[in-house]
Write an enzyme that holds these catalytic residues in place. Structure first.
Site, PDB file in Angstrom:
ATOM      1  N   LYS A 185       0.832  -1.212   0.000  1.00  0.00           N
ATOM      2  CA  LYS A 185       0.000   0.000   0.000  1.00  0.00           C
ATOM      3  C   LYS A 185       0.866   1.262   0.000  1.00  0.00           C
ATOM      4  CE  LYS A 185      -3.133   3.167   0.914  1.00  0.00           C
ATOM      5  NZ  LYS A 185      -3.825   3.233   2.219  1.00  0.00           N
ATOM      6  N   LYS A 255       1.928  11.573   5.247  1.00  0.00           N
ATOM      7  CA  LYS A 255       2.235  10.494   6.183  1.00  0.00           C
ATOM      8  C   LYS A 255       2.657   9.233   5.426  1.00  0.00           C
ATOM      9  CE  LYS A 255      -1.482   8.475   7.596  1.00  0.00           C
ATOM     10  NZ  LYS A 255      -1.492   7.183   6.864  1.00  0.00           N
TER      11      LYS A 255
END
Length: 309
Positions: A185, A255
């Site tokens: 991911k 992030k």
């Protein structure tokens, strides 16, 4: 399909499910889980509003995360960052003090690889299983139950949770042991950021010489520059300059790409493209765009005022 439904019925007759974190993505995921799994779902969030809405779908509100853990064999967690996950698990009264043998924790958020593996070891010491299953795609995909999920888990754990994940995802891929889902991911998002940087640069150059961005991107879509990022982030955000809030924000993508750079640094790799993407996201956040849809980085690409005449 019939085999999957049969597996679902066998596992949910005796299993309670928990859900912690009912934000933009978490609330619809929890709703799908409650309406499709056939299991009793108990949930917790700091905000009472999503709990009230989910009550109409049979979700039972818990007073704390520990109460969820006490009432569920499998606990799904959907939080904004690894820091929030760490606090939930290792903070005072956290899940590590409440989860025991026979239970399973499933992290649906995007968390650092090192944290995923560390938490898996800590829960294993309690006799509990752990899986990382970060979700991808948009808020609309969460609403429609068509998310894509990459999973890191032992084979037997994946076999147990896969039918549950399919309650809110149309694509579920077992990538390997714990941490593998996060790796895939995070690297996916790293590639997408760099693609949108390239699209943003192309858009800025095209506009400077009188070419419309939509026309440019529609032509790209017919050739070798075509991509998911072009058709979605490019044509739906960069071209119309539409960067709403409560979608996947600049701060969230910052992030994720920071997690990718942590892995690169640990491996001793020089990844200049990812660093450039990180720096653009950081600039956008510092200029007040942190809550906006992250392709807003394209708005930073303006002609320099110090160009030679």
């Amino acid at each position: 399909m019939a085999q999957r439904d049969a597996r679902m019925r066998r596992m949910t007759v005796q299993s309670g499910l928990g859900f912690i974190g009912l934000g933009v993505m978490g609330e619809p995921m929890c709703r799908h889980l409650a309406t499709k799994s056939g299991a009793r779902v108990v949930a917790y969030d700091l905000s009472p509003e999503p709990l009230a809405r989910l009550a109409d779908h049979g979700v039972v509100a818990a007073a704390s995360a520990r109460e969820v853990a006490a009432d569920a064999d499998t606990v799904f967690v959907s939080l904004p960052s690894g820091r929030h996950l760490d606090d939930l698990c290792r903070g005072d009264g956290g899940l590590l003090a409440a989860i025991g043998r026979g239970q399973t924790i499933v992290d649906l958020g995007t968390s650092p690889l090192s944290l995923s593996r560390e938490l898996a070891g800590l829960f294993a010491a309690n006799g509990a299983d752990y899986a990382d299953a970060p979700v991808a795609r948009t808020r609309q995909a969460a609403e429609s139950g068509t998310l894509a999920i990459t999973v890191g888990a032992k084979d037997e754990v994946y076999a147990r949770i896969e039918p549950l994940l399919r309650c809110f995802a149309s694509e579920v891929t077992h990538c390997g042991d714990v941490g593998a889902g996060q790796i895939v991911k995070i690297l996916n998002n790293m590639v997408v950021v760099q693609t949108v940087v390239a699209l943003s640069e192309a858009s800025a150059i095209a506009r400077s010489v009188g070419i419309d961005t939509t026309a440019l991107f529609e032509t790209f879509a017919k050739g070798s520059a075509d991509s998911f990022a072009l058709r979605n982030h490019g044509l739906k955000a960069v071209a119309p300059r539409s960067f709403p809030e409560r979608v996947f924000s600049t701060d969230y993508m910052l992030k994720d790409i920071s997690y990718a750079l942590e892995m690169a640094e640990a491996a001793g790799l020089d990844t200049g493209g990812a660093v450039n993407g990180r720096d653009l996201l950081m600039r956008a956040s510092m200029q007040g765009h942190g809550a906006e849809y992250w392709p807003v980085i394209s708005a930073l690409m303006r002609p320099r005022t110090d160009r030679p005449s």
